[in-house]
Design an enzyme around this catalytic site. Sequence first.
Site, short mmCIF file in Angstrom:
data_model
loop_
_atom_site.label_atom_id
_atom_site.label_comp_id
_atom_site.label_asym_id
_atom_site.label_seq_id
_atom_site.Cartn_x
_atom_site.Cartn_y
_atom_site.Cartn_z
CB ALA A 132 -22.70 54.73 47.93
CD GLU A 366 -14.16 42.93 54.56
OE1 GLU A 366 -14.95 41.89 54.42
OE2 GLU A 366 -13.29 43.26 54.70
CB THR A 368 -23.09 48.32 59.75
OG1 THR A 368 -24.65 48.16 59.40
CG2 THR A 368 -22.53 49.82 59.15
C1 LIG Z 1 -11.79 52.30 58.60
C2 LIG Z 1 -12.63 52.15 57.40
C3 LIG Z 1 -12.02 51.24 56.46
C4 LIG Z 1 -12.98 50.79 55.42
N1 LIG Z 1 -12.59 50.08 54.25
C5 LIG Z 1 -13.25 49.99 53.29
C6 LIG Z 1 -12.65 49.41 52.14
O1 LIG Z 1 -11.71 48.74 52.06
N2 LIG Z 1 -13.55 49.37 51.00
C7 LIG Z 1 -14.91 49.89 51.01
O2 LIG Z 1 -15.38 49.70 49.98
N3 LIG Z 1 -15.35 50.33 52.16
C8 LIG Z 1 -14.61 50.40 53.22
N4 LIG Z 1 -15.13 50.92 54.33
C9 LIG Z 1 -16.63 51.59 54.14
C10 LIG Z 1 -17.66 50.73 55.19
O3 LIG Z 1 -17.86 49.53 54.63
C11 LIG Z 1 -18.70 51.55 55.45
O4 LIG Z 1 -18.58 52.50 56.31
C12 LIG Z 1 -19.99 50.64 56.08
O5 LIG Z 1 -20.25 49.75 54.95
C13 LIG Z 1 -20.94 51.61 56.54
O6 LIG Z 1 -21.16 52.68 55.57
P1 LIG Z 1 -21.53 54.16 56.07
O7 LIG Z 1 -20.38 54.36 56.96
O8 LIG Z 1 -21.76 55.04 54.87
O9 LIG Z 1 -22.76 54.31 56.94
P2 LIG Z 1 -24.27 54.32 56.59
O10 LIG Z 1 -24.58 53.35 55.67
O11 LIG Z 1 -24.61 55.84 56.55
O12 LIG Z 1 -24.79 53.89 58.18
C14 LIG Z 1 -25.16 54.59 59.16
C15 LIG Z 1 -25.75 53.65 60.15
O13 LIG Z 1 -27.11 53.36 59.67
C16 LIG Z 1 -27.39 51.96 60.03
N5 LIG Z 1 -28.13 51.71 58.66
C17 LIG Z 1 -27.80 51.95 57.31
N6 LIG Z 1 -28.64 51.32 56.65
C18 LIG Z 1 -29.56 50.60 57.19
C19 LIG Z 1 -30.67 49.88 57.27
N7 LIG Z 1 -31.28 49.71 55.99
N8 LIG Z 1 -31.34 49.01 58.47
C20 LIG Z 1 -30.59 49.44 59.64
N9 LIG Z 1 -29.71 50.18 59.76
C21 LIG Z 1 -28.92 50.89 58.69
C22 LIG Z 1 -25.58 51.50 59.81
O14 LIG Z 1 -25.68 50.20 60.29
C23 LIG Z 1 -24.86 52.33 60.57
O15 LIG Z 1 -24.97 52.45 61.93
C24 LIG Z 1 -14.25 51.23 55.19
C25 LIG Z 1 -14.69 52.15 56.56
C26 LIG Z 1 -13.97 52.51 57.30
C27 LIG Z 1 -14.52 53.39 58.64
#
Ligand SMILES: Cc1cc2nc3c(=O)[nH]c(=O)nc-3n(C[C@H](O)[C@H](O)[C@H](O)COP(=O)(O)OP(=O)(O)OC[C@H]3O[C@@H](n4cnc5c(N)ncnc54)[C@H](O)[C@@H]3O)c2cc1C
Length: 411
Positions: A132, A366, A368
């Site tokens: 998630a 925060e 993408t």
């Molecule tokens: C170094 C780091 C620090 C972080 N710190 C925190 C934190 O402190 N607290 C916390 O809760 N989270 C944190 N995160 C998580 C971060 O917020 C998520 O990585 C981010 O929200 C994206 O989720 P995902 O990596 O699962 O990518 P996914 O949701 O799997 O997305 C993969 C790709 O698909 C695209 N995509 C997904 N859905 C759609 C859509 N509907 N339309 C178009 N494109 C889409 C995305 O833009 C991305 O390019 C951190 C992540 C990293 C890498």
Amino acid sequence: MELQNIIFTDAHKEVREKARTIAIELLLPHAAKHDKEESYNEAAMAEAAKQGLLGTWIPKEYGGSGVGILGLALVVEELSKCDPAFGVAFAVNALGSIPLIIGGTEDQKNTYLPKVASGEYACAFALSEKFAGSDAGGLSVRAEQEEGGWRIFGEKKWTTNGSRADLITCFAVTDPKSRSRRISAFIVKNTDEGFSIRLDEDKMGIRSVPVSETVFNGVFVPDDRLLGERAGLGFKHSMMTLDWARPGVAAQAVGTAAGALDLAVTYATQRKQFSKPIVSFQMVQAMLADMATETEAARWLNYQTAALADAGKSVSKIAAMSKCFATDTAVKVATDAVQIFGGYGFMENYPVAKYYRDAKILQIYEGTNQVQRLIIARNLVKEAGKMEHYTSVIPKETQEAFGGELVGGNC
Ligand SMILES: Cc1cc2nc3c(=O)[nH]c(=O)nc-3n(C[C@H](O)[C@H](O)[C@H](O)COP(=O)(O)OP(=O)(O)OC[C@H]3O[C@@H](n4cnc5c(N)ncnc54)[C@H](O)[C@@H]3O)c2cc1C
């Protein structure tokens, strides 16, 4: 577009000056070492606490300095200019504690916020999970109610500051059957039994701040650590928090871009080729001019967003614009800064490579930048319904009613 005065008070100028001093004296000279060793800059954080900077976004009545989101933006920008990784190490305390400001009870605010402001409690925000990320509503971490409180089960992914935080705002499913009231937020302490850190990630950038897998193995939290008066408000609180915290990410981006630009200008005036400083070549000048213009545009869009947030206005659309534009700018400016350094820009013993590595995460966390664009587009569609004066000048033959739902996932 709502107009809001951006007013810089003496208190704003004071926190900015304090941050600038810390950045120049305690961040810039040590940033490469902390990056290489993946070590936290404890000295700089202790000084930030001593100078009262950790209370920047916290209202005065709860021990903060009350300079709001605009104050947060000014401070984070200065810190990120000299070490982008420290910018997030600092700003994550806002991300982890803003849920308390937005949704906490009076008791919760009085109990925790003064300790955040003094630096006694470091914070983290645990929303994302392995399955998630962008779909933050699809959490699987759950909290079950029992006598006197709740028990949390599951794992969170990528909790920035996870292994350093005293307080972790954890979002968990409390009502799996509900669509709108499924999730609640809890104030978890790192000393709670059942809470542990599985690992700190090995990252491409922001290497001096830990990003952890956090494990909640039947963590018991008493009723008074359910955020707010009742269960089911967690998703709303998380989305409101992200709206308020996005100027903090945009400020990391503006600082990152500004730092990379300063380095590039400095280098371009020193490096000679063809017996001339490279800054005398017009193609280098054009790059620098665009870098400076885009950084400045991102800065002022973010100040406007912060001023609107501080005025209590809805900032969902403009905060998404600000986060998206500033972070795209940071990546572009850091890339061009490496280009201006030429081959030396690719070397880790020159400072600019780190800005390039640190910048990339800004487009991902925060929300993408794809998700930010979804938020912006959805708001545009909502506003379209209020623009009848335009509808009337579009010939009827091309008009078809639009239901209002955009294709694409949740954000
Ligand atoms: C170094 C780091 C620090 C972080 N710190 C925190 C934190 O402190 N607290 C916390 O809760 N989270 C944190 N995160 C998580 C971060 O917020 C998520 O990585 C981010 O929200 C994206 O989720 P995902 O990596 O699962 O990518 P996914 O949701 O799997 O997305 C993969 C790709 O698909 C695209 N995509 C997904 N859905 C759609 C859509 N509907 N339309 C178009 N494109 C889409 C995305 O833009 C991305 O390019 C951190 C992540 C990293 C890498």
